[in-house]
Structure formats: structure tokens, C-alpha cells
Design a protein around this motif. Structure first.
Motif, PDB file in Angstrom:
ATOM      1  N   ALA A 130       0.859  -1.198   0.000  1.00  0.00           N
ATOM      2  CA  ALA A 130       0.000   0.000   0.000  1.00  0.00           C
ATOM      3  C   ALA A 130       0.886   1.236   0.000  1.00  0.00           C
ATOM      4  N   THR A 131       1.436   1.563  -1.140  1.00  0.00           N
ATOM      5  CA  THR A 131       2.377   2.668  -1.240  1.00  0.00           C
ATOM      6  C   THR A 131       1.646   3.994  -1.391  1.00  0.00           C
ATOM      7  N   GLY A 132       2.354   5.068  -1.046  1.00  0.00           N
ATOM      8  CA  GLY A 132       1.808   6.412  -1.213  1.00  0.00           C
ATOM      9  C   GLY A 132       1.235   7.008   0.046  1.00  0.00           C
ATOM     10  N   PHE A 133       1.183   6.224   1.132  1.00  0.00           N
ATOM     11  CA  PHE A 133       0.638   6.730   2.388  1.00  0.00           C
ATOM     12  C   PHE A 133       1.584   6.386   3.531  1.00  0.00           C
ATOM     13  N   ARG A 134       1.685   7.328   4.470  1.00  0.00           N
ATOM     14  CA  ARG A 134       2.526   7.144   5.643  1.00  0.00           C
ATOM     15  C   ARG A 134       1.694   7.305   6.901  1.00  0.00           C
ATOM     16  N   VAL A 135       2.141   6.705   7.982  1.00  0.00           N
ATOM     17  CA  VAL A 135       1.462   6.856   9.268  1.00  0.00           C
ATOM     18  C   VAL A 135       1.347   8.340   9.604  1.00  0.00           C
ATOM     19  N   GLY A 136       0.165   8.760   9.989  1.00  0.00           N
ATOM     20  CA  GLY A 136      -0.075  10.160  10.329  1.00  0.00           C
ATOM     21  C   GLY A 136      -0.690  10.981   9.213  1.00  0.00           C
ATOM     22  N   ASP A 137      -0.699  10.464   7.979  1.00  0.00           N
ATOM     23  CA  ASP A 137      -1.312  11.197   6.867  1.00  0.00           C
ATOM     24  C   ASP A 137      -2.811  11.362   7.105  1.00  0.00           C
ATOM     25  N   ARG A 138      -3.330  12.555   6.798  1.00  0.00           N
ATOM     26  CA  ARG A 138      -4.776  12.794   6.837  1.00  0.00           C
ATOM     27  C   ARG A 138      -5.375  12.325   5.514  1.00  0.00           C
ATOM     28  N   VAL A 139      -6.444  11.540   5.597  1.00  0.00           N
ATOM     29  CA  VAL A 139      -6.970  10.875   4.406  1.00  0.00           C
ATOM     30  C   VAL A 139      -8.494  10.861   4.409  1.00  0.00           C
ATOM     31  N   TRP A 140      -9.055  10.513   3.228  1.00  0.00           N
ATOM     32  CA  TRP A 140     -10.505  10.332   3.141  1.00  0.00           C
ATOM     33  C   TRP A 140     -10.832   9.228   2.155  1.00  0.00           C
ATOM     34  N   CYS A 141     -12.039   8.697   2.277  1.00  0.00           N
ATOM     35  CA  CYS A 141     -12.515   7.633   1.409  1.00  0.00           C
ATOM     36  C   CYS A 141     -14.030   7.771   1.290  1.00  0.00           C
ATOM     37  N   ASN A 142     -14.570   7.372   0.133  1.00  0.00           N
ATOM     38  CA  ASN A 142     -16.019   7.441  -0.048  1.00  0.00           C
ATOM     39  C   ASN A 142     -16.605   6.184  -0.684  1.00  0.00           C
ATOM     40  N   SER A 143     -15.954   5.034  -0.497  1.00  0.00           N
ATOM     41  CA  SER A 143     -16.482   3.832  -1.152  1.00  0.00           C
ATOM     42  C   SER A 143     -16.345   2.570  -0.298  1.00  0.00           C
TER      43      SER A 143
END
Length: 325
Positions: free
Chosen positions: A76-89
């Protein structure tokens, strides 16, 4: 972890609030500490069984989230611990939902949250704004200089449609209640039609004597006979609501003018389409051009009440569930 979940399909009374084992991410997944989750009509369809999709019990409800990356699988590349994220699915097609303290999100369904955007604002817009983007660009094929008619322009999806169409260089005819005219014009509408004054089709036609290129009825009444007559040559009607409507389809007027009716549900959008919508929505959020009109935040424990109110038509704006402070 605390979660809002069901153990069988049915009424809002079946939604429980309690402890479930935390989810375990796979190699292509990201584990997210959830801050807020939104409540959508489609969530009630899945919970009740009206929308048939694979559900594994106990089933965490909810589709949208904003949160912080807690862990990421090795692929799961492209994200690091602590990143603020969102999802809609989430909460569909076998995926567990978002209304819990932690959620597992496939990496290709997760997006970075722009700096400075409030979590409640982002989650309130995650579903309606992505729906609007797909309606206009993926299915409506909107181009600069075209004319768009938006019915229900003051609603959650409708207001996002107005903003996006105006920003894309389209001419927007907005249909809503008269009390919403100032709001809708501020979003970028060029023409306003008060549906309560009657003669809606005639006033749309007067504003676009050459016809409209894209017609979207967010209220789901789907009067196709009238809508087709309003279209320009090669005009498109995008149908995105009205599960139980059975409108008359004027076939002759469709094929003689190369007009079309295109239906879609965001639940069927593939990850590339969703990612494209996320880029568009994220850019507007970051620029401060897209904001929810009204958001009510409730604790996670009131998820059942939120579903009940939504089904009874007692919600103005958007309901958001606060999962953690």
C-alpha cells in the motif's frame, strides 16, 4: 473498537453501537483511525436490503470517512502513518463500512485530505461531490461552453453540480426554491428558475432556446418526456436518483436528434473513476470553492437515529457522525 453495525438487514432500530474486533489490513490495504463518517441515503439502502450487495455480519455501516493513517500494508504505497486521508467507497461490495474507530481501506480507494480542510466538511462532501463530478464529466461528457440544467440545485449533489459546471466553463441553469436563489447564484449559476412558480420547462427553454447539453435531476422525479424535449442535439440526460420511478421514454425524440439518457450509480464506479472524481473534489476543497451548506454532527452512538431521520425526510443538509475527537 467502537462501531455502529448491524447483524441483520432491516430497519434503523437494528443498528447497534458497541465493541467489535479491530480490522486487520491486508498487503494492499491501509488501516485508518476514523475521525468522522457521513450518513448517506445509499447507506440506508444497504442497511435495509433495498440495495443488494454482499454483506458479512457483523457489518459496519457507512461509506465515507475522514481520518488518519494508522498503518499501511507492504504493497500500500503512497501513504505514511499520520497522513490525513478520506474515502467514499466503503460499506459496499463486501467491504466493511466506515462508521467505526478503525477501518481498512484498499489503497486504491484512499485519498489525501488537502491541508486546511475541516474533516466534517470533507466527509459531508465526499459522496455528493464525487457523484456530481461523475455525473457531469464521466457520464455527462460536459465541455466548456455547454449549457447545463440542474434540477434540485440547492441540495447536496445539486450545489456541487453548480460549482463544478460553472468552474468548467459551462452555462448553468439552476432550478430550486425561490428562497435559495441567492445561494445558488453565489455558487455560479447563470440563470435561476423557481420551481414553485410553475412553467419550469418553459423558463428553462427561454434561458436556453438552443436546448441544454446536459440535464441532471437530482430530485429523481425523472420526467424524461419533458427533459428530452429540452435537450439540444446530442444532449445528454444523466439519471442518478429515483430508484422507483417509471417515466415515459420518448424514443423518437431521442434518436432523431442523437440525444441520450445515461444512468449511473456511484456504487458501480471503478477505482479509476473514483480517483478522478477525488482529484477534482480535492482541488475544489483545497481552493475553498466547495463547501457544505449545512452540516449537523452527531455522536457515533446516534447512528440509528441518523438513519431514521434521513429515511423520514427530516434532514436538511448533511448528517455527520463524530467517531473520535
Amino acid at each position: 473498537m467502537r462501531a455502529a453495525y448491524i447483524t441483520q438487514l432491516g430497519s434503523p432500530d437494528l443498528i447497534r453501537h458497541g465493541e467489535l474486533p479491530p480490522p486487520v489490513p491486508g498487503p494492499h490495504d491501509v488501516l485508518v483511525d476514523v475521525e468522522v463518517s457521513a450518513v448517506n441515503h445509499v447507506d440506508t439502502f444497504v442497511r435495509s436490503g433495498a440495495w443488494r450487495t454482499p454483506v458479512e455480519f457483523p457489518f459496519v455501516i457507512g461509506r465515507d470517512l475522514v481520518g488518519t493513517v494508522a498503518a499501511a500494508g507492504p504493497a500500500a504505497t503512497g501513504f505514511r502513518v499520520g497522513d490525513r486521508v478520506w474515502c467514499n467507497s466503503l460499506g459496499h461490495d463486501g467491504r466493511q463500512g466506515a462508521a467505526a474507530e478503525q477501518a481498512v481501506v484498499p489503497v486504491d480507494r484512499l485519498y489525501h485530505l488537502p491541508d486546511g480542510v475541516a474533516p466534517a466538511d470533507a466527509v459531508a462532501l465526499a459522496h455528493p461531490a464525487a457523484t456530481a463530478h461523475l455525473a457531469l464529466f464521466t457520464h455527462g461528457g460536459l465541455r466548456a461552453g455547454e449549457t447545463v440544467a440542474v434540477l434540485g440545485a440547492a441540495g447536496n449533489v445539486g450545489s456541487a453540480l453548480v460549482v463544478m459546471a460553472a468552474r468548467a466553463g459551462a452555462r448553468v441553469i439552476a432550478v430550486a426554491a425561490g428562497r435559495d436563489e441567492e445561494y445558488v447564484r453565489a455558487l455560479g449559476a447563470d440563470h435561476f428558475v423557481d420551481y414553485r412558480e410553475g412553467e419550469v420547462a418553459g423558463r428553462i427553454r427561454a434561458a436556453a432556446p438552443g436546448g441544454v447539453d446536459v440535464h441532471v435531476d437530482t430530485a429523481g422525479r425523472n420526467d424524461l418526456e419533458t427533459a428530452v424535449d429540452l435537450l439540444a442535439g446530442r444532449g445528454r440526460i444523466v439519471v442518478l436518483a429515483g430508484l422507483r420511478t417509471r417515466p415515459v421514454l420518448p424514443v423518437g425524440a431521442l434518436y432523431l436528434q442523437d440525444r441520450s439518457v445515461r444512468g449511473f450509480a456511484i456504487s458501480h464506479a471503478d477505482t479509476a473513476q473514483l480517483a478522478g472524481a477525488a482529484r477534482g473534489v480535492g482541488g475544489l476543497l483545497a481552493a475553498g470553492l466547495l463547501r457544505p451548506r449545512a452540516t449537523e454532527v452527531l455522536p457515533l452512538s446516534e447512528a440509528g437515529e441518523a438513519h431514521r431521520r434521513l429515511e423520514e425526510g427530516k434532514v436538511t443538509g448533511k448528517l455527520v457522525l463524530r467517531v473520535r475527537d
